[in-house]
Write an enzyme that holds these catalytic residues in place. Structure first.
Site, PDB file in Angstrom:
ATOM      1  N   PRO A  10       0.793  -1.226   0.000  1.00  0.00           N
ATOM      2  CA  PRO A  10       0.000   0.000   0.000  1.00  0.00           C
ATOM      3  C   PRO A  10       0.827   1.278   0.000  1.00  0.00           C
ATOM      4  O   PRO A  10       1.876   1.355   0.637  1.00  0.00           O
ATOM      5  CB  PRO A  10      -0.842  -0.106   1.271  1.00  0.00           C
ATOM      6  CG  PRO A  10      -0.123  -1.071   2.135  1.00  0.00           C
ATOM      7  CD  PRO A  10       0.572  -2.021   1.208  1.00  0.00           C
ATOM      8  N   ASN A  11       0.326   2.218  -0.755  1.00  0.00           N
ATOM      9  CA  ASN A  11       0.854   3.582  -0.865  1.00  0.00           C
ATOM     10  C   ASN A  11       2.154   3.692  -1.646  1.00  0.00           C
ATOM     11  O   ASN A  11       2.621   4.792  -1.908  1.00  0.00           O
ATOM     12  CB  ASN A  11       1.004   4.235   0.521  1.00  0.00           C
ATOM     13  CG  ASN A  11      -0.311   4.320   1.239  1.00  0.00           C
ATOM     14  OD1 ASN A  11      -1.298   4.769   0.668  1.00  0.00           O
ATOM     15  ND2 ASN A  11      -0.350   3.859   2.470  1.00  0.00           N
ATOM     16  N   ARG A  18       4.890  11.093  -2.327  1.00  0.00           N
ATOM     17  CA  ARG A  18       4.507  10.832  -0.937  1.00  0.00           C
ATOM     18  C   ARG A  18       5.718  11.014  -0.022  1.00  0.00           C
ATOM     19  O   ARG A  18       6.700  10.298  -0.133  1.00  0.00           O
ATOM     20  CB  ARG A  18       3.993   9.400  -0.802  1.00  0.00           C
ATOM     21  CG  ARG A  18       3.670   9.019   0.621  1.00  0.00           C
ATOM     22  CD  ARG A  18       3.322   7.541   0.735  1.00  0.00           C
ATOM     23  NE  ARG A  18       3.134   7.180   2.120  1.00  0.00           N
ATOM     24  CZ  ARG A  18       3.557   6.052   2.660  1.00  0.00           C
ATOM     25  NH1 ARG A  18       4.170   5.159   1.928  1.00  0.00           N
ATOM     26  NH2 ARG A  18       3.347   5.817   3.927  1.00  0.00           N
ATOM     27  N   TYR A  23      10.807   9.069   1.833  1.00  0.00           N
ATOM     28  CA  TYR A  23      10.881   8.019   0.817  1.00  0.00           C
ATOM     29  C   TYR A  23      11.643   8.428  -0.443  1.00  0.00           C
ATOM     30  O   TYR A  23      11.816   7.612  -1.344  1.00  0.00           O
ATOM     31  CB  TYR A  23       9.469   7.560   0.449  1.00  0.00           C
ATOM     32  CG  TYR A  23       8.713   7.014   1.641  1.00  0.00           C
ATOM     33  CD1 TYR A  23       9.079   5.804   2.220  1.00  0.00           C
ATOM     34  CD2 TYR A  23       7.665   7.721   2.212  1.00  0.00           C
ATOM     35  CE1 TYR A  23       8.413   5.308   3.318  1.00  0.00           C
ATOM     36  CE2 TYR A  23       6.986   7.231   3.312  1.00  0.00           C
ATOM     37  CZ  TYR A  23       7.360   6.026   3.861  1.00  0.00           C
ATOM     38  OH  TYR A  23       6.702   5.534   4.957  1.00  0.00           O
ATOM     39  N   ASN A  74       8.158  -5.399  -0.482  1.00  0.00           N
ATOM     40  CA  ASN A  74       7.996  -4.217   0.348  1.00  0.00           C
ATOM     41  C   ASN A  74       6.507  -4.161   0.666  1.00  0.00           C
ATOM     42  O   ASN A  74       5.705  -3.722  -0.153  1.00  0.00           O
ATOM     43  CB  ASN A  74       8.455  -2.951  -0.372  1.00  0.00           C
ATOM     44  CG  ASN A  74       8.360  -1.726   0.524  1.00  0.00           C
ATOM     45  OD1 ASN A  74       7.668  -1.730   1.526  1.00  0.00           O
ATOM     46  ND2 ASN A  74       9.048  -0.666   0.136  1.00  0.00           N
ATOM     47  N   ALA A  77       2.941  -0.584   5.017  1.00  0.00           N
ATOM     48  CA  ALA A  77       2.389  -0.619   6.370  1.00  0.00           C
ATOM     49  C   ALA A  77       1.896  -2.007   6.770  1.00  0.00           C
ATOM     50  O   ALA A  77       1.825  -2.313   7.965  1.00  0.00           O
ATOM     51  CB  ALA A  77       1.255   0.401   6.499  1.00  0.00           C
ATOM     52  N   HIS A  80       3.775  -4.266   9.405  1.00  0.00           N
ATOM     53  CA  HIS A  80       3.619  -4.138  10.849  1.00  0.00           C
ATOM     54  C   HIS A  80       2.288  -4.679  11.363  1.00  0.00           C
ATOM     55  O   HIS A  80       2.067  -4.687  12.577  1.00  0.00           O
ATOM     56  CB  HIS A  80       3.747  -2.662  11.244  1.00  0.00           C
ATOM     57  CG  HIS A  80       4.796  -1.943  10.465  1.00  0.00           C
ATOM     58  ND1 HIS A  80       6.141  -2.226  10.588  1.00  0.00           N
ATOM     59  CD2 HIS A  80       4.699  -1.002   9.490  1.00  0.00           C
ATOM     60  CE1 HIS A  80       6.827  -1.464   9.744  1.00  0.00           C
ATOM     61  NE2 HIS A  80       5.971  -0.715   9.078  1.00  0.00           N
ATOM     62  N   ASP A  87       1.481 -15.460   6.941  1.00  0.00           N
ATOM     63  CA  ASP A  87       1.018 -16.831   6.718  1.00  0.00           C
ATOM     64  C   ASP A  87       1.107 -17.224   5.245  1.00  0.00           C
ATOM     65  O   ASP A  87       1.459 -18.359   4.927  1.00  0.00           O
ATOM     66  CB  ASP A  87      -0.420 -16.995   7.210  1.00  0.00           C
ATOM     67  CG  ASP A  87      -0.537 -17.040   8.724  1.00  0.00           C
ATOM     68  OD1 ASP A  87       0.500 -17.184   9.414  1.00  0.00           O
ATOM     69  OD2 ASP A  87      -1.678 -16.943   9.225  1.00  0.00           O
ATOM     70  N   GLU A  98      12.734  -9.160   2.389  1.00  0.00           N
ATOM     71  CA  GLU A  98      11.949  -7.992   2.791  1.00  0.00           C
ATOM     72  C   GLU A  98      12.769  -6.742   2.519  1.00  0.00           C
ATOM     73  O   GLU A  98      13.964  -6.698   2.836  1.00  0.00           O
ATOM     74  CB  GLU A  98      11.619  -8.112   4.275  1.00  0.00           C
ATOM     75  CG  GLU A  98      10.827  -6.968   4.838  1.00  0.00           C
ATOM     76  CD  GLU A  98      10.536  -7.145   6.328  1.00  0.00           C
ATOM     77  OE1 GLU A  98       9.930  -6.217   6.890  1.00  0.00           O
ATOM     78  OE2 GLU A  98      10.928  -8.170   6.918  1.00  0.00           O
ATOM     79  N   HIS A 100      12.658  -2.266   2.556  1.00  0.00           N
ATOM     80  CA  HIS A 100      12.000  -1.007   2.909  1.00  0.00           C
ATOM     81  C   HIS A 100      12.895   0.136   2.458  1.00  0.00           C
ATOM     82  O   HIS A 100      14.120   0.066   2.611  1.00  0.00           O
ATOM     83  CB  HIS A 100      11.769  -0.908   4.420  1.00  0.00           C
ATOM     84  CG  HIS A 100      10.878  -1.972   4.939  1.00  0.00           C
ATOM     85  ND1 HIS A 100       9.515  -1.933   4.780  1.00  0.00           N
ATOM     86  CD2 HIS A 100      11.168  -3.141   5.567  1.00  0.00           C
ATOM     87  CE1 HIS A 100       8.995  -3.023   5.309  1.00  0.00           C
ATOM     88  NE2 HIS A 100       9.976  -3.777   5.786  1.00  0.00           N
ATOM     89  N   LEU A 101      12.293   1.169   1.925  1.00  0.00           N
ATOM     90  CA  LEU A 101      13.049   2.333   1.472  1.00  0.00           C
ATOM     91  C   LEU A 101      13.694   3.069   2.639  1.00  0.00           C
ATOM     92  O   LEU A 101      14.851   3.479   2.563  1.00  0.00           O
ATOM     93  CB  LEU A 101      12.129   3.274   0.690  1.00  0.00           C
ATOM     94  CG  LEU A 101      11.558   2.693  -0.604  1.00  0.00           C
ATOM     95  CD1 LEU A 101      10.344   3.481  -1.051  1.00  0.00           C
ATOM     96  CD2 LEU A 101      12.625   2.666  -1.677  1.00  0.00           C
ATOM     97  N   SER A 102      12.939   3.240   3.702  1.00  0.00           N
ATOM     98  CA  SER A 102      13.457   3.947   4.877  1.00  0.00           C
ATOM     99  C   SER A 102      13.960   2.931   5.904  1.00  0.00           C
ATOM    100  O   SER A 102      13.660   1.739   5.821  1.00  0.00           O
ATOM    101  CB  SER A 102      12.357   4.816   5.505  1.00  0.00           C
ATOM    102  OG  SER A 102      11.327   3.996   6.045  1.00  0.00           O
ATOM    103  N   ARG A 107      12.555   4.809  12.922  1.00  0.00           N
ATOM    104  CA  ARG A 107      11.311   5.573  12.840  1.00  0.00           C
ATOM    105  C   ARG A 107      10.434   5.293  14.062  1.00  0.00           C
ATOM    106  O   ARG A 107      10.919   4.864  15.094  1.00  0.00           O
ATOM    107  CB  ARG A 107      10.617   5.232  11.520  1.00  0.00           C
ATOM    108  CG  ARG A 107      11.484   5.666  10.322  1.00  0.00           C
ATOM    109  CD  ARG A 107      10.826   5.500   9.009  1.00  0.00           C
ATOM    110  NE  ARG A 107       9.612   6.317   8.952  1.00  0.00           N
ATOM    111  CZ  ARG A 107       8.644   6.110   8.059  1.00  0.00           C
ATOM    112  NH1 ARG A 107       8.754   5.147   7.165  1.00  0.00           N
ATOM    113  NH2 ARG A 107       7.572   6.877   8.053  1.00  0.00           N
ATOM    114  N   ARG A 111       6.688   0.894  13.798  1.00  0.00           N
ATOM    115  CA  ARG A 111       7.301   0.437  12.549  1.00  0.00           C
ATOM    116  C   ARG A 111       8.456  -0.542  12.796  1.00  0.00           C
ATOM    117  O   ARG A 111       8.963  -1.143  11.866  1.00  0.00           O
ATOM    118  CB  ARG A 111       7.810   1.623  11.731  1.00  0.00           C
ATOM    119  CG  ARG A 111       6.698   2.514  11.225  1.00  0.00           C
ATOM    120  CD  ARG A 111       7.236   3.546  10.252  1.00  0.00           C
ATOM    121  NE  ARG A 111       6.288   4.607  10.040  1.00  0.00           N
ATOM    122  CZ  ARG A 111       5.289   4.571   9.162  1.00  0.00           C
ATOM    123  NH1 ARG A 111       5.108   3.517   8.413  1.00  0.00           N
ATOM    124  NH2 ARG A 111       4.473   5.598   9.036  1.00  0.00           N
TER     125      ARG A 111
END
Length: 149
Positions: A10-11, A18, A23, A74, A77, A80, A87, A98, A100-102, A107, A111
């Protein structure tokens, strides 16, 4: 040629606009192009998928079984919050990296918990779009038998 799915949650469709202070200014299209190019250079046929919907991400993970050699994920949200994604990953038996950009560990406290990490080969975070390149390299190394001693 091996196959890798780049799966974004998402996002992430809003990358580039954004919260660029968090990001960066790289768009999702730029990330996908980077993955396609780098993937080819290391022997991967890369496909990309993004959804804001948890069920669609789960369906993409299920569909990857038998069709992909691994996944770079990625989950945004959902990282978390989604036991369902965790599953799904555990159910298909594919290696997942996995990304993540940040740096999620620098943070907000919420997170710092990742359900994805519990079933992933490893996590790369904090390197912006370059993290996807690192994740593809890590996936290749894992598939070639590299990993913890």
């Amino acid at each position: 040629m091996r196959k890798a799915l780049i799966l974004n949650g998402p996002n992430l469709n809003l990358l580039g606009t954004r919260q660029p202070e968090v990001y960066g200014s790289t768009t999702l299209k730029m990330v996908e192009d980077l993955c396609l190019t780098h993937g080819r250079s290391i022997g991967f046929e890369v496909s990309c998928f993004q959804s804001n919907h948890e069920g669609e991400l789960i369906d993409a993970i299920h569909t990857a079984k038998g069709a992909q050699d691994g996944i770079v994920l990625n989950a945004g949200a959902y990282t978390h919050t989604s036991i369902a994604l965790m599953d799904a990953i555990a159910s298909v038996g594919l290696p997942v990296i996995e990304v993540h950009l940040s740096n999620i560990h620098a943070r907000e406290e919420f997170r710092r918990t990742s359900y994805i990490s519990k079933v992933a080969v490893g996590m790369i975070c904090g390197f912006g779009a370059q993290g996807y390149v690192l994740a593809l390299d890590a996936l290749a190394a894992h598939l070639n038998g590299g990993g913890p001693a």
